[in-house]
Design a protein around this motif. Sequence first.
Motif, mmCIF file in Angstrom:
data_model
loop_
_atom_site.group_PDB
_atom_site.id
_atom_site.type_symbol
_atom_site.label_atom_id
_atom_site.label_comp_id
_atom_site.label_asym_id
_atom_site.label_seq_id
_atom_site.Cartn_x
_atom_site.Cartn_y
_atom_site.Cartn_z
ATOM 1 N N ALA A 87 -6.293 2.560 -0.177
ATOM 2 C CA ALA A 87 -5.774 2.768 -1.532
ATOM 3 C C ALA A 87 -6.796 3.495 -2.400
ATOM 4 C CB ALA A 87 -5.395 1.429 -2.164
ATOM 5 N N LYS A 145 -1.649 -2.215 -6.548
ATOM 6 C CA LYS A 145 -2.965 -2.289 -5.911
ATOM 7 C C LYS A 145 -3.575 -3.672 -6.066
ATOM 8 C CE LYS A 145 -7.537 -0.134 -5.884
ATOM 9 N NZ LYS A 145 -8.449 0.828 -6.536
ATOM 10 N N HIS A 179 -6.790 7.212 -1.468
ATOM 11 C CA HIS A 179 -5.642 7.921 -2.050
ATOM 12 C C HIS A 179 -5.825 8.080 -3.561
ATOM 13 C CE1 HIS A 179 -2.771 8.451 1.242
ATOM 14 N NE2 HIS A 179 -3.164 7.276 1.705
ATOM 15 N N GLU A 180 -6.338 7.039 -4.198
ATOM 16 C CA GLU A 180 -6.527 7.089 -5.649
ATOM 17 C C GLU A 180 -7.471 8.217 -6.042
ATOM 18 O OE1 GLU A 180 -8.537 4.270 -9.069
ATOM 19 O OE2 GLU A 180 -7.355 3.317 -7.478
ATOM 20 N N TYR A 228 1.278 1.788 -9.967
ATOM 21 C CA TYR A 228 0.271 1.853 -8.909
ATOM 22 C C TYR A 228 -0.807 0.791 -9.119
ATOM 23 C CZ TYR A 228 -4.091 3.156 -6.713
ATOM 24 O OH TYR A 228 -5.276 3.098 -6.027
ATOM 25 N N HIS A 258 -6.795 -2.000 3.743
ATOM 26 C CA HIS A 258 -5.758 -1.396 2.906
ATOM 27 C C HIS A 258 -6.307 -1.060 1.522
ATOM 28 C CE1 HIS A 258 -2.424 -3.394 5.522
ATOM 29 N NE2 HIS A 258 -2.914 -2.294 6.063
ATOM 30 N N LEU A 290 0.831 -1.207 0.000
ATOM 31 C CA LEU A 290 0.000 0.000 0.000
ATOM 32 C C LEU A 290 0.864 1.253 0.000
ATOM 33 C CD1 LEU A 290 -2.631 1.629 0.377
ATOM 34 C CD2 LEU A 290 -2.404 1.216 2.841
ATOM 35 N N ALA A 292 2.419 1.747 -3.339
ATOM 36 C CA ALA A 292 1.417 2.121 -4.340
ATOM 37 C C ALA A 292 1.090 3.606 -4.247
ATOM 38 C CB ALA A 292 0.151 1.285 -4.145
ATOM 39 N N VAL A 293 0.896 4.104 -3.034
ATOM 40 C CA VAL A 293 0.612 5.532 -2.839
ATOM 41 C C VAL A 293 1.787 6.374 -3.308
ATOM 42 C CG1 VAL A 293 0.149 7.315 -1.117
ATOM 43 C CG2 VAL A 293 -1.001 5.103 -0.955
#
Length: 231
Positions: free
Chosen positions: A102, A90, A105-106, A86, A98, A45, A48-49
Amino acid sequence: MISWLSQAWSGVSPVFGALTGLLTVVIAYFALIWPLRYQRSAAVLAQAVLSLERAYGALTIDGSQTSPVPANRLNWLTAARNIETYKALKRKIRVGVHLLIADDHEEYWRHRFYLALQHPAHHQPSYYYPWGRVHEDLRAEQIEPRSAIIVHAFAKWPQGRRDPIDHADFCRIFSETDPRPGNTGLRTYLDDLQIPGNARFRDLPDPYPDSTWLDRCLRRFHLHKQLRSRR
């Protein structure tokens, strides 16, 4: 009777002991695996962020140029590569909470990309040929088409994606914090039948009643069920 019970126990106890041992092994296994699974998911996670942050930073020169973003081939390529990274990361997240983080944030970064790409220049063909065309031969610095597709597609709301507002619990919102007291403008606006979607908010009790203990329990159960379904 006692003798029979003793004989029966003698026959059952090995099986019971084996089951107990197996159960102990299973519990120990999950006690070891679950923390590792959670930690791995948390690490994925975080990366990915970071990929989304890097994508936006590459496209906008760390947020400093957004009107329009620079017509730089390498910037667009780097942003597109990070967006695809990303997406790949994910897909490896297995912990429900999580995945929710995600998604949050997306949507934040999608909105940032959307705002950055609203300048009229991004709707002109000349933007994608920053050095123009000469006798139909493209110069080397045109925006790479695949990167343009990836970045612009990310900035749009995905088709089929559930809008959280459509599933908001307005009964809970009003019972926890009624937004109408002290705001005459909002109250008048919500009472206006000509505004689409306002019918459900007209003639609400004032003050709005507190939710009951049963209501809160049902909401917690519903949320828990949603989280489990995302794992």
